[in-house]
Design a protein around this motif. Sequence first.
Motif, PDB file in Angstrom:
ATOM      1  N   MET A  99       0.839  -1.183   0.000  1.00 18.94           N
ATOM      2  CA  MET A  99       0.000   0.000   0.000  1.00 18.94           C
ATOM      3  C   MET A  99       0.879   1.239   0.000  1.00 18.94           C
ATOM      4  SD  MET A  99      -3.129   0.587   2.517  1.00 18.94           S
ATOM      5  CE  MET A  99      -4.529   1.321   1.846  1.00 18.94           C
ATOM      6  N   LYS A 100       0.440   2.257  -0.658  1.00 17.85           N
ATOM      7  CA  LYS A 100       1.233   3.462  -0.786  1.00 17.85           C
ATOM      8  C   LYS A 100       1.081   4.346   0.437  1.00 17.85           C
ATOM      9  CE  LYS A 100       1.209   3.482  -5.716  1.00 17.85           C
ATOM     10  NZ  LYS A 100       1.416   4.272  -6.862  1.00 17.85           N
ATOM     11  N   ALA A 101       2.001   5.270   0.567  1.00 20.62           N
ATOM     12  CA  ALA A 101       1.953   6.222   1.683  1.00 20.62           C
ATOM     13  C   ALA A 101       0.734   7.119   1.547  1.00 20.62           C
ATOM     14  CB  ALA A 101       3.223   7.060   1.693  1.00 20.62           C
ATOM     15  N   GLY A 102       0.267   7.644   2.668  1.00 23.53           N
ATOM     16  CA  GLY A 102      -0.936   8.462   2.690  1.00 23.53           C
ATOM     17  C   GLY A 102      -0.852   9.697   1.818  1.00 23.53           C
ATOM     18  N   ASN A 103       0.361  10.250   1.637  1.00 25.63           N
ATOM     19  CA  ASN A 103       0.459  11.459   0.832  1.00 25.63           C
ATOM     20  C   ASN A 103       0.310  11.179  -0.661  1.00 25.63           C
ATOM     21  OD1 ASN A 103       2.872  10.175   0.475  1.00 25.63           O
ATOM     22  ND2 ASN A 103       4.161  11.942   0.927  1.00 25.63           N
ATOM     23  N   GLU A 104       0.385   9.918  -1.092  1.00 23.43           N
ATOM     24  CA  GLU A 104       0.199   9.582  -2.503  1.00 23.43           C
ATOM     25  C   GLU A 104      -1.249   9.217  -2.814  1.00 23.43           C
ATOM     26  OE1 GLU A 104       3.034   6.768  -3.966  1.00 23.43           O
ATOM     27  OE2 GLU A 104       4.635   7.656  -2.771  1.00 23.43           O
ATOM     28  N   MET A 105      -2.039   8.985  -1.787  1.00 24.20           N
ATOM     29  CA  MET A 105      -3.450   8.662  -1.989  1.00 24.20           C
ATOM     30  C   MET A 105      -4.220   9.929  -2.345  1.00 24.20           C
ATOM     31  SD  MET A 105      -3.797   5.510  -1.436  1.00 24.20           S
ATOM     32  CE  MET A 105      -3.653   4.122  -0.380  1.00 24.20           C
ATOM     33  N   LYS A 106      -5.171   9.780  -3.225  1.00 26.24           N
ATOM     34  CA  LYS A 106      -5.988  10.905  -3.647  1.00 26.24           C
ATOM     35  C   LYS A 106      -7.437  10.607  -3.304  1.00 26.24           C
ATOM     36  CE  LYS A 106      -2.757  11.978  -7.233  1.00 26.24           C
ATOM     37  NZ  LYS A 106      -2.449  12.049  -8.621  1.00 26.24           N
ATOM     38  N   ARG A 107      -8.194  11.649  -3.076  1.00 27.38           N
ATOM     39  CA  ARG A 107      -9.615  11.485  -2.778  1.00 27.38           C
ATOM     40  C   ARG A 107     -10.386  11.492  -4.090  1.00 27.38           C
ATOM     41  NH1 ARG A 107     -12.983  14.692   1.820  1.00 27.38           N
ATOM     42  NH2 ARG A 107     -14.785  13.314   1.765  1.00 27.38           N
ATOM     43  N   TRP A 108     -11.181  10.459  -4.290  1.00 30.70           N
ATOM     44  CA  TRP A 108     -11.976  10.292  -5.496  1.00 30.70           C
ATOM     45  C   TRP A 108     -13.461  10.311  -5.138  1.00 30.70           C
ATOM     46  CZ3 TRP A 108      -9.880   9.701 -10.393  1.00 30.70           C
ATOM     47  CH2 TRP A 108      -8.501   9.504 -10.451  1.00 30.70           C
ATOM     48  N   TYR A 109     -14.258  10.937  -5.990  1.00 28.62           N
ATOM     49  CA  TYR A 109     -15.705  10.969  -5.834  1.00 28.62           C
ATOM     50  C   TYR A 109     -16.349  10.191  -6.978  1.00 28.62           C
ATOM     51  CZ  TYR A 109     -15.239  14.721  -2.433  1.00 28.62           C
ATOM     52  OH  TYR A 109     -14.923  15.454  -1.326  1.00 28.62           O
ATOM     53  N   ALA A 110     -17.458   9.540  -6.678  1.00 34.75           N
ATOM     54  CA  ALA A 110     -18.231   8.846  -7.700  1.00 34.75           C
ATOM     55  C   ALA A 110     -19.314   9.796  -8.208  1.00 34.75           C
ATOM     56  CB  ALA A 110     -18.866   7.595  -7.123  1.00 34.75           C
ATOM     57  N   LEU A 111     -19.380   9.946  -9.521  1.00 35.34           N
ATOM     58  CA  LEU A 111     -20.392  10.787 -10.148  1.00 35.34           C
ATOM     59  C   LEU A 111     -21.321   9.927 -10.979  1.00 35.34           C
ATOM     60  CD1 LEU A 111     -18.235  13.737 -11.524  1.00 35.34           C
ATOM     61  CD2 LEU A 111     -19.633  13.719  -9.477  1.00 35.34           C
ATOM     62  N   ARG A 112     -22.589  10.236 -10.914  1.00 32.49           N
ATOM     63  CA  ARG A 112     -23.601   9.526 -11.691  1.00 32.49           C
ATOM     64  C   ARG A 112     -24.015  10.418 -12.851  1.00 32.49           C
ATOM     65  NH1 ARG A 112     -25.239   4.687 -12.872  1.00 32.49           N
ATOM     66  NH2 ARG A 112     -27.457   4.477 -13.095  1.00 32.49           N
ATOM     67  N   THR A 113     -24.043   9.842 -14.043  1.00 37.33           N
ATOM     68  CA  THR A 113     -24.473  10.565 -15.233  1.00 37.33           C
ATOM     69  C   THR A 113     -25.424   9.667 -16.021  1.00 37.33           C
ATOM     70  OG1 THR A 113     -23.724  11.810 -17.150  1.00 37.33           O
ATOM     71  CG2 THR A 113     -22.512   9.805 -16.632  1.00 37.33           C
ATOM     72  N   ALA A 114     -25.989  10.200 -17.044  1.00 32.99           N
ATOM     73  CA  ALA A 114     -26.872   9.391 -17.877  1.00 32.99           C
ATOM     74  C   ALA A 114     -26.055   8.289 -18.555  1.00 32.99           C
ATOM     75  CB  ALA A 114     -27.542  10.269 -18.926  1.00 32.99           C
ATOM     76  N   PRO A 115     -26.617   7.088 -18.663  1.00 31.46           N
ATOM     77  CA  PRO A 115     -25.888   6.025 -19.358  1.00 31.46           C
ATOM     78  C   PRO A 115     -25.510   6.454 -20.772  1.00 31.46           C
ATOM     79  CG  PRO A 115     -27.815   5.140 -18.259  1.00 31.46           C
ATOM     80  CD  PRO A 115     -27.905   6.642 -18.163  1.00 31.46           C
ATOM     81  N   ARG A 116     -24.348   6.025 -21.203  1.00 28.29           N
ATOM     82  CA  ARG A 116     -23.800   6.303 -22.526  1.00 28.29           C
ATOM     83  C   ARG A 116     -23.302   7.735 -22.684  1.00 28.29           C
ATOM     84  NH1 ARG A 116     -27.295   3.408 -27.016  1.00 28.29           N
ATOM     85  NH2 ARG A 116     -25.277   3.430 -28.026  1.00 28.29           N
ATOM     86  N   LEU A 117     -23.270   8.509 -21.586  1.00 27.07           N
ATOM     87  CA  LEU A 117     -22.705   9.857 -21.631  1.00 27.07           C
ATOM     88  C   LEU A 117     -21.411   9.944 -20.823  1.00 27.07           C
ATOM     89  CD1 LEU A 117     -25.836  12.165 -21.386  1.00 27.07           C
ATOM     90  CD2 LEU A 117     -24.470  11.619 -23.388  1.00 27.07           C
ATOM     91  N   GLU A 118     -20.926   8.803 -20.354  1.00 29.72           N
ATOM     92  CA  GLU A 118     -19.720   8.797 -19.531  1.00 29.72           C
ATOM     93  C   GLU A 118     -18.526   9.387 -20.279  1.00 29.72           C
ATOM     94  OE1 GLU A 118     -22.196   5.124 -18.612  1.00 29.72           O
ATOM     95  OE2 GLU A 118     -21.220   5.850 -20.418  1.00 29.72           O
ATOM     96  N   ARG A 119     -18.343   8.987 -21.513  1.00 32.41           N
ATOM     97  CA  ARG A 119     -17.179   9.452 -22.289  1.00 32.41           C
ATOM     98  C   ARG A 119     -17.249  10.942 -22.567  1.00 32.41           C
ATOM     99  NH1 ARG A 119     -17.210   4.188 -26.078  1.00 32.41           N
ATOM    100  NH2 ARG A 119     -16.174   2.823 -24.609  1.00 32.41           N
ATOM    101  N   LYS A 120     -18.431  11.456 -22.839  1.00 33.67           N
ATOM    102  CA  LYS A 120     -18.589  12.895 -23.085  1.00 33.67           C
ATOM    103  C   LYS A 120     -18.228  13.687 -21.834  1.00 33.67           C
ATOM    104  CE  LYS A 120     -21.932  16.361 -24.485  1.00 33.67           C
ATOM    105  NZ  LYS A 120     -23.324  16.631 -24.854  1.00 33.67           N
ATOM    106  N   LEU A 121     -18.721  13.241 -20.683  1.00 37.36           N
ATOM    107  CA  LEU A 121     -18.410  13.916 -19.429  1.00 37.36           C
ATOM    108  C   LEU A 121     -16.920  13.831 -19.124  1.00 37.36           C
ATOM    109  CD1 LEU A 121     -19.408  15.404 -16.930  1.00 37.36           C
ATOM    110  CD2 LEU A 121     -19.889  13.195 -15.881  1.00 37.36           C
TER     111      LEU A 121
END
Length: 107
Positions: free
Chosen positions: A1-23
């Motif tokens: 596992m990497k050190a805490g300073n290399e970890m990034k906070r990620w959020y999950a976003l919901r979009t309309a299906p088939r629009l993921e690539r555009k977003l």
Amino acid sequence: MKAGNEMKRWYALRTAPRLERKLMRCLNAAGYLVFCPMQIVFRECEGRTKEVFVPFFPGCIFVEEAVGALSLAASLGAVLLQDEEGRSLSVYADKAELVAKFLHILK
């Protein structure tokens, strides 16, 4: 596992299906780090089998925490995934661990 300073906070976003690539393109063009795990599926089309890349989580992408990224995504029609208590779903992880951590949260 990497050190805490290399970890990034990620959020999950919901979009309309088939629009993921555009977003993803819009957020990447604005300079934000976005991740959408993809998988190969085989589809029958006109009697032939084709390989197609589709998102592992249809209608869902992950964006690294950054000032303005979430407001830009909201203006493009995406919303934050939230838990039962109304808190936005986020994890500290690198890209390699991201999918596993979100799968654990979403059980």
